[in-house]
Design a protein around this motif. Sequence first.
Motif: not given
Length: 337
Positions: A15-20, A224-227
């Motif tokens: 959660r924290v990593r994805y917010n940066d 949102q984060r996209i891999l």
Amino acid sequence: MINQDLVTNTESELRVRYNDITRGVYFIGTTPPKTNTPLDEVETIADRLVNRIKDLAIDGLIVYDIQDEVSRTKKPRPFPFKSTHDPRYYSSLLNKKTGRPVITYKSVVQSETDAFDEWLNEAWHEYQVRDIVLVGSPSAKNEVSLPLSAAYQALAENKNNFFTGGIMIAERHAKKGNEHERLIEKYQQGCNFFISQAIYDTQATIDILTRYAIECKQDGIKPQRILLTFSPCGSAKTLEFIEWLGVSVPEATSLRILNATNPLHESIKMCCNSLNQILDAVVEYDLPLGLNIESLTNRKEEIDGSILLYKLLRASMDSHLAKHEFRMLQKNTITAL
């Protein structure tokens, strides 16, 4: 060194990593061993994977839930389908051996609501799964016990605080033009990240990322984060399997790989070029991105190729992010004057 202790956090580390958005997130994708593999051999296979990735700076791993998917296409499956060990078990095993978060896929097609809720509780308490991706039916023609939307609702009502992701399919956007709407709808249903199919059609991926970024901006929604998933291809059989999975491979791309002196080397080179083109195309949109590198077969050369591909693509992504951060610093400095 990789930490051998089990991660027992009650919340997802991701959660924290994805917010940066100033940093990428980086994963290695894998599948559980086949069901007929003895448990001691499963341990050996896991150890072999851990040894391959021990020197890589990864954020975590992804464990897929493999289904037959015969309903999606009339073409014969290039490799025979064999069921695998429970993805939750293999995720837990890799989590113990690496100390890294593991995203676990779950196909919900044949589930009932009560059974799915039980699966979620077991995943959380027995297997320490914190990060999941739900996968729906591969074909609209299938009879579905639990629609994906109902699965998201059940997940939202479950007492455990999973960090949830969804699938992004550029090929679907190329056909229907509405994948960006699906991503936003999934976000509203609880998805906080997305993982693409393997990318071989660069333009299709650029199209969906661009449309998604613009739509989010217009609607006042945080993207949102996209891999972005990449997988090397070392043979005609692997290429056939990639296409069978629904991945779009342009004719020119296919011909270049199949007619290359070293197909694996050519596919790795093309994946590197593809990522650079994608990053250049979406640089102005501040999309939080990441990478997922997988091998679609158990051939040693393709597995080794995926590790090399990870190193190359991570270097490109890190460079892109650093340059973007530098541009933003310059822009903010000029604004302040």
